[in-house]
Design a protein around this motif. Sequence first.
Motif, PDB file in Angstrom:
ATOM      1  N   THR A 458      25.180 -13.861  26.521  1.00  0.00           N
ATOM      2  CA  THR A 458      26.818 -13.964  26.126  1.00  0.00           C
ATOM      3  C   THR A 458      26.631 -13.092  24.579  1.00  0.00           C
ATOM      4  O   THR A 458      25.710 -13.751  23.876  1.00  0.00           O
ATOM      5  CB  THR A 458      27.351 -15.398  26.108  1.00  0.00           C
ATOM      6  OG1 THR A 458      27.371 -15.840  27.387  1.00  0.00           O
ATOM      7  CG2 THR A 458      28.386 -15.199  25.431  1.00  0.00           C
ATOM      8  N   ASP A 460      29.080 -12.604  21.274  1.00  0.00           N
ATOM      9  CA  ASP A 460      30.282 -13.083  20.546  1.00  0.00           C
ATOM     10  C   ASP A 460      30.750 -11.857  19.745  1.00  0.00           C
ATOM     11  O   ASP A 460      30.164 -11.649  18.849  1.00  0.00           O
ATOM     12  CB  ASP A 460      30.042 -14.438  19.632  1.00  0.00           C
ATOM     13  CG  ASP A 460      31.250 -14.921  19.130  1.00  0.00           C
ATOM     14  OD1 ASP A 460      32.358 -14.319  19.269  1.00  0.00           O
ATOM     15  OD2 ASP A 460      31.152 -16.071  18.492  1.00  0.00           O
ATOM     16  N   ASP A 660      26.064  -8.001  30.083  1.00  0.00           N
ATOM     17  CA  ASP A 660      26.421  -9.136  29.365  1.00  0.00           C
ATOM     18  C   ASP A 660      27.766  -9.632  29.340  1.00  0.00           C
ATOM     19  O   ASP A 660      28.723  -8.924  29.679  1.00  0.00           O
ATOM     20  CB  ASP A 660      26.115  -8.975  27.892  1.00  0.00           C
ATOM     21  CG  ASP A 660      24.583  -8.721  27.688  1.00  0.00           C
ATOM     22  OD1 ASP A 660      23.965  -9.107  28.711  1.00  0.00           O
ATOM     23  OD2 ASP A 660      24.126  -7.987  26.394  1.00  0.00           O
ATOM     24  N   LEU A 661      28.003 -10.835  28.955  1.00  0.00           N
ATOM     25  CA  LEU A 661      29.530 -11.474  28.718  1.00  0.00           C
ATOM     26  C   LEU A 661      29.668 -11.262  27.333  1.00  0.00           C
ATOM     27  O   LEU A 661      29.094 -11.317  26.561  1.00  0.00           O
ATOM     28  CB  LEU A 661      29.460 -12.715  29.312  1.00  0.00           C
ATOM     29  CG  LEU A 661      29.382 -12.982  30.825  1.00  0.00           C
ATOM     30  CD1 LEU A 661      29.526 -14.561  30.852  1.00  0.00           C
ATOM     31  CD2 LEU A 661      30.190 -12.155  31.717  1.00  0.00           C
ATOM     32  N   PHE A 663      32.211 -12.384  24.532  1.00  0.00           N
ATOM     33  CA  PHE A 663      33.338 -13.722  24.100  1.00  0.00           C
ATOM     34  C   PHE A 663      34.239 -13.362  22.804  1.00  0.00           C
ATOM     35  O   PHE A 663      33.789 -12.724  21.887  1.00  0.00           O
ATOM     36  CB  PHE A 663      32.559 -14.920  23.652  1.00  0.00           C
ATOM     37  CG  PHE A 663      33.519 -16.091  23.311  1.00  0.00           C
ATOM     38  CD1 PHE A 663      34.120 -16.826  24.408  1.00  0.00           C
ATOM     39  CD2 PHE A 663      33.829 -16.369  21.927  1.00  0.00           C
ATOM     40  CE1 PHE A 663      35.075 -17.826  24.130  1.00  0.00           C
ATOM     41  CE2 PHE A 663      34.483 -17.548  21.791  1.00  0.00           C
ATOM     42  CZ  PHE A 663      35.104 -18.265  22.967  1.00  0.00           C
ATOM     43  N   TYR A 668      35.741 -15.424  27.833  1.00  0.00           N
ATOM     44  CA  TYR A 668      34.718 -14.475  28.295  1.00  0.00           C
ATOM     45  C   TYR A 668      35.387 -13.194  28.884  1.00  0.00           C
ATOM     46  O   TYR A 668      36.164 -13.303  29.839  1.00  0.00           O
ATOM     47  CB  TYR A 668      33.728 -15.259  29.227  1.00  0.00           C
ATOM     48  CG  TYR A 668      33.073 -16.503  28.164  1.00  0.00           C
ATOM     49  CD1 TYR A 668      32.039 -16.061  27.648  1.00  0.00           C
ATOM     50  CD2 TYR A 668      33.612 -17.620  28.523  1.00  0.00           C
ATOM     51  CE1 TYR A 668      31.288 -16.991  26.879  1.00  0.00           C
ATOM     52  CE2 TYR A 668      32.868 -18.540  27.745  1.00  0.00           C
ATOM     53  CZ  TYR A 668      31.905 -18.240  26.959  1.00  0.00           C
ATOM     54  OH  TYR A 668      31.080 -19.315  26.347  1.00  0.00           O
TER      55      TYR A 668
END
Length: 905
Positions: A458, A460, A660-661, A663, A668
Amino acid sequence: MINLFVNNTLVDLSEDFDLLITRSIADIKNPEQRSSDWSKTAKIPGTKTNNILFGGIFEVEHTVLGSGQFAPNFNPNKKADVVVLVDGFEQLRGFIRLIQINVLDHDFIEYECSLHGQTADLFTTLGNAKLSELDFGEYNHVLTSTNVTNSWDTSIVKNGGSQAFQYGEGYVYAQMLNKYGSQNNNTKQWRVDDHIPCLYAKTIVDKIMSNTGYQYTSDSFFTSDRFKRLIIPYTNFGLSTDESSANSRLFQAQLGTSATYSFGQTLAFNNDSTGGNFDNGGNFNTSTYAYTAPIAGDYNMFLTLQATLTIPIPYATASTLTAEFGVYVNGIRYGSVSVLSDLQTSVFTWDGYDYMPLSLRVGDVVTMKYDAMYLNLSFKITTNLTINSNTYFSNKVSALNFAYNNTLDFGYFFSGDFTQKDLLFNFVKMFNLYIEQDTDNPKKLRFATRDEFYNGTTQDWTSLVDYSQNVQIVPMGDLEANPYVFTYKEGQDNRNTEYKQSTTRIYGDRIIRLDNDFVKQEKKIEVTFAPTMIYEDNSRYYSYILNANNDKGQLRCLYFGGVKTTSLYEVYNTTPTNTPNFTKYPLTLHIDDTDNMQFDLNFGMPNYVITSMGLNYSNQNLVNVYWFKTIKEITDKNSKVFKGYFRINPYQWANIKFKDLYFFEGQYWRLNKITDYNPLQEGVYLCEFLLVTYYEPTTSNKKNVGLGVTDIFGDRFPFGKPIGFTGVTTGGVNIGDSGLDSKDNITVGNDHVSQGRFANTILGGTQVNIPINFESVTAINCDTYSITESNRVYVENYPVVGAWLGSGKIVEIVHADSPYTALYDDYLIVADCAGGSISVVLPTPSASNKGKVFACKKLGNSHTLTITAGDGSILIDNSTSHAISTNKATHHFISSGTKYFIIVE
């Protein structure tokens, strides 16, 4: 600082050099597409260094030397390797394409180029390269029953030696119905060249990748057990031999002298070396006048005839004479060639040719004899024939080399226009593969299914969103197609044509309709493989390709489920011994297993399969396993696309991973696309994200064939299909050793033939025949019986009637209805004679109404009820008529098949 390298040469760039790169993983509107990094047009100045790099191509008189890239000159028709670095961080790696040269003035030029990433590099490298360009000669081997059956689970031949069997490596032989007209559908006996050679899909993909200098990662889908089981069958246009080998089989022999031949004489072709004659391989014997096949294969045997015949007096009025010559193989007459004569001034002359196709084994001996003469094409006459010396016996050969004891040249496995690129894209579309470059090796790519691809970490990006720019949140309903159609290419074989005509669908396709009032444009995701139907025979399951001439070259993909144990049957080389020797067979279908099915290579469940009702069918097909979450994610009414501007620097760009995620906004997201990123300036760039929603995978579900129960996305479990079906219809089931040629039928028993239209049922018994166009017939326990009427129930060879089996309807009549002709369906005829006498005529007794009972009841005292039968000559007991005069009396009449008896008065 930016560095741009072409062919490892640092390129000079202008101070205002601009490079706008777009990066995406897939197109939401076109989910089957896979994208790569690419740039808008970039302009490179014509400096001394750059002009040398591009080989002075701007000069009008310049000639590009060599056929490759930089061999020795820059070639605008070829890719050139490119790498872009900014502050040491890689921004793009792939190839550069020269679009045009701008001459700005006498002293200055510039090169307009576009740059493309590694995925595009792979498919551009492949271009229109054909599968036929791939050489699998390391798998050459002699076609024998041992080599065929070993390939199922024991060993294969590679580089001239034995190699242990493993899925995905080399070749395997399949048993299919019908092998392009050779296999006779006797599944209890399989000749060695009835088997279909297949290459594993992995073997083909490995060859494609190695030929282009690419690799795939060890965790790619191509290394999975499922992919290793995929096979590509030989299409009947490959496995040819080389030109010199084909030419060595050719011969042409000439009659040495003119001669008169009588019936049964072998034509004496004794000249194969002069006057343009030839015998390339020394296979023709000028003493025995025979050709010996040096290699098994397909041959056309030609006779070029010149002959004359003075009209025999008994046949002076003949308009044509046809000379027939028998073609003999090993002394046995296999057929004939014939040439029609031309009447010219009292003489018949022949100047023409005919040929006969033969499939010959090594060592087969072919001769030709004068066998017959036919008057006016039909009447056989006895006469000798004078054949001129310039009559020839010759052959033409197919390059096909697929026959027992021949060495199969796998260097010629493929033919036709199938491209390597299309084959790879087929797998991308089927398994919803995403492609990404390996971080450590630019020539290594990872091919992963969608669900396995999204396995990253993840990131950000909350702080990277630029809210000073407009943000768009777009409901997916405004973007998508409706319906989605996943499909194979329409199959041209008889079974697929039949299926299309009866269902209006492609076998194994999938149509997903969305609940959306606004989007009505169909989106088709199609592969170039043709579908292949399942057929069950002798409790074994086969792929069925009943050949049509335009289907011989269609490419197919099947699943090798391994060997299955079965009842004894025979595999033989040339001549059956009628001694069964095998209890295993190779399962090669579009499903993985028939005892415990887990997977289907179709996009959706077919409307019907030609199997017994006992097959437990799984819903785990390509859409449910590999496309379900994609479809759910982009069609869910709650799905959203976020389009906004984000701050991205060269370091972040170099480390972006689509798996990937991301955020931000408290949610998400999946990154789908970055547009016009400029590595040369700080800024914000338009990004497109898809809201992440978790969806449970599809639930594996199985149901027996025949139920037709609805499943996910409106898919349905298959109905049964009558085994032996050949008509263009739907539905039904067939159980037992029976021939069925209709729809919505049930046939249980032996040797039945149902040719009716629909809704016919045969239960038990043997040899029941339902004629063409009959419908709604039910035959119970009938034997050696032909149905005589539609919409009828027959029990033990007799038709029975609706309300009461063996009896029938109640009919009330009056004097005005007289005479009343009784119908077979009648039982009780109530005659009210108050208004006058009434006559009732019973049906003519016959075998089909033997045992039928009619009851006649008279009401009223004034007049008489008279009973006759047929034309009036039929006996009722010992009289041709019977009178009932008593009020309320009821008399019963039973047919004996030839007359009536009164059984109750």
